[in-house]
Design an enzyme around this catalytic site. Sequence first.
Site, mmCIF file in Angstrom:
data_model
loop_
_atom_site.group_PDB
_atom_site.id
_atom_site.type_symbol
_atom_site.label_atom_id
_atom_site.label_comp_id
_atom_site.label_asym_id
_atom_site.label_seq_id
_atom_site.Cartn_x
_atom_site.Cartn_y
_atom_site.Cartn_z
ATOM 1 N N ASP A 1 0.834 -1.198 0.000
ATOM 2 C CA ASP A 1 0.000 0.000 0.000
ATOM 3 C C ASP A 1 0.876 1.258 0.000
ATOM 4 O O ASP A 1 1.862 1.332 0.744
ATOM 5 C CB ASP A 1 -0.864 -0.029 1.277
ATOM 6 C CG ASP A 1 -1.917 1.054 1.313
ATOM 7 O OD1 ASP A 1 -2.811 1.038 0.451
ATOM 8 O OD2 ASP A 1 -1.848 1.926 2.207
ATOM 9 N N GLU B 1 14.168 -15.632 0.129
ATOM 10 C CA GLU B 1 14.579 -16.737 1.014
ATOM 11 C C GLU B 1 13.503 -17.814 1.060
ATOM 12 O O GLU B 1 13.758 -18.936 1.466
ATOM 13 C CB GLU B 1 14.749 -16.234 2.447
ATOM 14 C CG GLU B 1 15.996 -15.438 2.691
ATOM 15 C CD GLU B 1 15.936 -14.846 4.105
ATOM 16 O OE1 GLU B 1 15.271 -15.436 4.991
ATOM 17 O OE2 GLU B 1 16.524 -13.781 4.299
HETATM 18 C C1 GLC Z 1 -4.262 3.110 -0.631
HETATM 19 C C2 GLC Z 1 -5.514 2.272 -0.484
HETATM 20 C C3 GLC Z 1 -6.629 3.154 -0.077
HETATM 21 C C4 GLC Z 1 -6.283 3.800 1.238
HETATM 22 C C5 GLC Z 1 -4.942 4.517 1.164
HETATM 23 C C6 GLC Z 1 -4.416 4.849 2.511
HETATM 24 O O1 GLC Z 1 -4.366 4.040 -1.635
HETATM 25 O O2 GLC Z 1 -5.759 1.606 -1.695
HETATM 26 O O3 GLC Z 1 -7.849 2.468 0.024
HETATM 27 O O4 GLC Z 1 -7.273 4.722 1.583
HETATM 28 O O5 GLC Z 1 -3.958 3.691 0.584
HETATM 29 O O6 GLC Z 1 -3.964 3.700 3.154
#
Ligand code: GLC
Length: 556
Positions: free
Chosen positions: A222, A271
């Site tokens: 993310d 790993e």
């Molecule tokens: C990413 C996720 C989104 C979230 C953001 C903050 O863009 O896809 O849903 O709000 O990160 O974590």
Amino acid sequence: MSQHSTDPAPAPNTGLATVFGHRDWWRDAVIYQVYPRSFADSNGDGMGDLEGVRSRLSHLRDLGVDAVWLSPFYASPQADAGYDVADYRAVDPMFGNLMDADALIRDAHAHGLRIIVDLVPNHSSDQHEWFKRALAEGPGSPLRERYHFRPGKGESGELPPNDWESIFGGPAWTRVADGEWYLHLFAPEQPDLNWNHPAVGDEFRSILRFWLDMGVDGFRVDVAHGLVKAEGLPDLGSHDQLKLLGNDAMPFFDQDGVHAIYRQWRTILDEYAGEKIFVAEAWTPTIERTALYVRPDELHQAFNFQYLGTHWDAAELRAVIDTTLDAMRPVGAPATWVLSNHDVTRHTTRFAHDRALGTQIREAGDRELGLRRARAATLLMLALPGSAYLYQGEELGLPDVVDLPDEVRQDPAFSRGEGQDGFRDGCRVPIPWTRTGSSYGFGDGGSWLPQPEGWGDLSIEAQQGVAGSTLELYRTALAARRDHPDLGAGESVEWLKAPEGVLAFRRGGFVCVANTTGETVTTPAYGDILLASTEPTIADGETKLPADTTVWWTTG
Ligand code: GLC
């Protein structure tokens, strides 16, 4: 010597590659995003859960996808639907527990499906132990150094330390009771971690190992472009941050320093046997910048958001396809393609508008047109070389739910934004499994976001076995991808001459033709029709390709 002792020593545990078939599985994999809140609810509390996902794995196996990416299900106060993690090693009770996660991973493997989990390293929840202690211990606490705490500007520190804005609207800084400010690129409940602090890197390397030891097959990273901030947190110097986002260099995104982190992570992943992968959510200004994340010693794939943002327009699509393939070739990474996810208006609704502006749409548009184009766009995407991402419900042709009442919306950007964002709930409405019944088979206890009237007509029950349904189109397309190695493999397309507004390309013994215009066009008949998003007519070696239609041909 017994038969046993002459057998070669058992092969080292190469993990699932042998169970699942070919090596480098991820290079042409179709990966299905499950949004756990909205997939299936096993305990009738109106909220999807891991046991719900496990109970529905046969749908994913029958659909024919290779892997499942699960959005976060970790312990979280849910200020941003789980992207605010309070404990990275625990399952939130709303989704189940670690035993359920273990059972899901094992059962998915038994179904021939790999599991990719979401890793949220840019920020934690404000309810994470570290942040709670950082607040409690006050200025100067070593825990504060794991986040970005700063004194404010102005005579008494009443102004934020710099001019950065939150992606969800409003300042990217919140002031705490003792007068210091902390940085949050997203909601105030999502304080940014300080990746210059060694404890942060140590912790995430340990979290990676925790989930790898649980048996997961990879991670979706993310905000992979956000971990490192420019030295000194310099002002942006612009009040039009939203326009710059994704188009320009920013002091808090896509800093070169992020790559050292991914090189370290890659050594950990390697790993483990079984070809584990990373996929980056990295919104960068150009595909060339995205390619840097997937150099051979970094991550494996990155989402292609430029493709997601492209209109249903042959020239634009051809340009983005070429740019993508050209950018990925030198680094040896597969291209990826995606049309929908949990952050954008579903493509059925985007394409229901002539030229949808942006990815947050609030009008239904022409639904029939949208579905027709969406089906055509899917066949185009699944004919491209590389890996494709599907978002739950798109195999049903679900539209966005554009008319959710304000009071049920949970997207944090809805309350913080200034009308530019905050409509992500529309693609997060629980999906319909059955024609009728409580929440159309999602669960026994309603659904956390209201499902619209008629949702059951789009359900899996209503579409399965129905010739021409969107579900059957997806199933046939994914089966064909498995049967025809030319689909998905390779790293280039050979463009064929085609009328304006039409894309035609050859890949081995296979031709894909997509008519993005609103008119019927005449094209050659290239061989035998393998699949069509709308049936064309063929006479005298010519094909009448209906408006907004994609056809797959086998050329023998
Ligand atoms: C990413 C996720 C989104 C979230 C953001 C903050 O863009 O896809 O849903 O709000 O990160 O974590």
